[in-house]
Write a protein that holds these residues in place. Structure first.
Motif, PDB file in Angstrom:
ATOM      1  N   SER A  71       1.160  -1.158  -0.296  1.00 42.63           N
ATOM      2  CA  SER A  71       0.283  -0.145  -0.245  1.00 42.63           C
ATOM      3  C   SER A  71       0.596   1.042  -0.080  1.00 42.63           C
ATOM      4  O   SER A  71       1.089   1.201   0.437  1.00 42.63           O
ATOM      5  N   ASP A  72       0.772   1.956  -0.837  1.00 45.14           N
ATOM      6  CA  ASP A  72       1.275   3.275  -1.411  1.00 45.14           C
ATOM      7  C   ASP A  72       3.516   3.035  -0.984  1.00 45.14           C
ATOM      8  O   ASP A  72       4.056   3.472  -0.277  1.00 45.14           O
ATOM      9  N   GLY A  73       3.702   1.253  -1.520  1.00 46.67           N
ATOM     10  CA  GLY A  73       4.859   0.795  -0.994  1.00 46.67           C
ATOM     11  C   GLY A  73       5.534   0.326  -0.066  1.00 46.67           C
ATOM     12  O   GLY A  73       6.423  -0.058   0.179  1.00 46.67           O
ATOM     13  N   PHE A  74       4.866   0.522   1.209  1.00 48.37           N
ATOM     14  CA  PHE A  74       4.903  -0.410   2.261  1.00 48.37           C
ATOM     15  C   PHE A  74       4.688  -2.280   1.710  1.00 48.37           C
ATOM     16  O   PHE A  74       3.704  -1.968   1.324  1.00 48.37           O
ATOM     17  N   GLY A  75       5.558  -2.571   2.063  1.00 50.63           N
ATOM     18  CA  GLY A  75       5.635  -3.427   2.486  1.00 50.63           C
ATOM     19  C   GLY A  75       5.406  -5.135   2.828  1.00 50.63           C
ATOM     20  O   GLY A  75       4.279  -5.594   3.711  1.00 50.63           O
ATOM     21  N   ALA A  76       6.721  -5.775   3.616  1.00 51.23           N
ATOM     22  CA  ALA A  76       6.953  -6.170   4.978  1.00 51.23           C
ATOM     23  C   ALA A  76       5.849  -6.028   6.189  1.00 51.23           C
ATOM     24  O   ALA A  76       7.145  -4.383   6.345  1.00 51.23           O
ATOM     25  N   GLU A  77       5.158  -6.754   6.606  1.00 49.43           N
ATOM     26  CA  GLU A  77       5.685  -6.344   8.523  1.00 49.43           C
ATOM     27  C   GLU A  77       5.649  -7.592   9.260  1.00 49.43           C
ATOM     28  O   GLU A  77       5.200  -8.459   8.649  1.00 49.43           O
ATOM     29  N   ILE A  78       5.981  -7.359  10.799  1.00 52.26           N
ATOM     30  CA  ILE A  78       6.097  -7.937  11.986  1.00 52.26           C
ATOM     31  C   ILE A  78       4.495  -7.639  12.395  1.00 52.26           C
ATOM     32  O   ILE A  78       3.968  -6.829  12.589  1.00 52.26           O
ATOM     33  N   SER A  79       4.044  -9.076  11.999  1.00 53.71           N
ATOM     34  CA  SER A  79       2.370  -9.331  12.550  1.00 53.71           C
ATOM     35  C   SER A  79       2.455 -10.086  13.781  1.00 53.71           C
ATOM     36  O   SER A  79       2.937 -11.462  13.492  1.00 53.71           O
ATOM     37  N   TYR A  80       1.778  -9.337  15.189  1.00 54.95           N
ATOM     38  CA  TYR A  80       1.111 -10.190  15.944  1.00 54.95           C
ATOM     39  C   TYR A  80      -0.428  -9.983  15.871  1.00 54.95           C
ATOM     40  O   TYR A  80      -1.378  -9.281  16.121  1.00 54.95           O
ATOM     41  N   GLN A  81      -0.715 -10.993  16.678  1.00 56.88           N
ATOM     42  CA  GLN A  81      -2.159 -11.871  16.991  1.00 56.88           C
ATOM     43  C   GLN A  81      -2.659 -12.780  18.113  1.00 56.88           C
ATOM     44  O   GLN A  81      -1.380 -13.162  18.406  1.00 56.88           O
TER      45      GLN A  81
END
Length: 171
Positions: free
Chosen positions: A35-45
């Protein structure tokens, strides 16, 4: 007669609780999206109730003309489709900070590169589908519309659709 009611009640309770949601207490991994260049995200649930959870995603991106970070928090409702398949929907908010280089042309002989910095708030929704394997792995595909509230000059005041693929370890 009392035994029949007891057995019927136990059977009804078994059927009711066997169809209850079975989401993992914790899951951590990566969410790969754009989304507008944002790629990888560290995700916690983190599960809160039987069919609700919190998701926190921290992303960063180093592009050709910008560097940025983004933090999103979502509250999600999870419904079972069948077996390990679930679908979920949620809403939340976040924060992003960007450093953006903008090139301005002032005629054929004068070019100026300006560095702009902006921090802005994000309102986000979320809808997706996930599969939970028998071993501690979860795969998901989701759509996260994000509405940014920032500086109009940097084009952060718009609606973006972030599609992401999540790979998480459940524990």
């Amino acid at each position: 007669m009392k035994n029949i009611f007891l057995v019927a009640g136990a059977l009804l309770g078994f059927v009711t609780f066997s169809s209850a949601q079975n989401i993992s207490d914790n899951a951590i991994g990566l969410r790969l999206g754009d989304s507008d260049g944002f790629g990888a995200e560290i995700s916690y649930q983190r599960a809160i109730f039987d069919s609700n959870r919190l998701e926190v995603d921290f992303g960063w991106r180093d592009g050709k003309n910008f560097d940025g970070i983004k933090l999103i928090g979502l509250y999600q409702w999870v419904w079972n489709i069948e077996g390990g398949f679930n679908w979920y929907a949620g809403a939340g908010a976040g924060f992003a900070a960007l450093k953006h280089d903008r090139t301005r042309y002032y005629g054929p002989f004068l070019t100026v590169v300006e560095e702009n910095k902006d921090a802005f708030l994000i309102a986000a929704g979320n809808v997706g589908i996930e599969y939970n394997f028998d071993f501690p792995l979860q795969l998901s595909l989701d759509l996260r519309p994000e509405l940014g509230f920032g500086d109009d000059d940097l084009d952060n005041n718009d609606l973006d659709f972030d599609i992401g693929l999540g790979v998480r370890y459940k524990f």
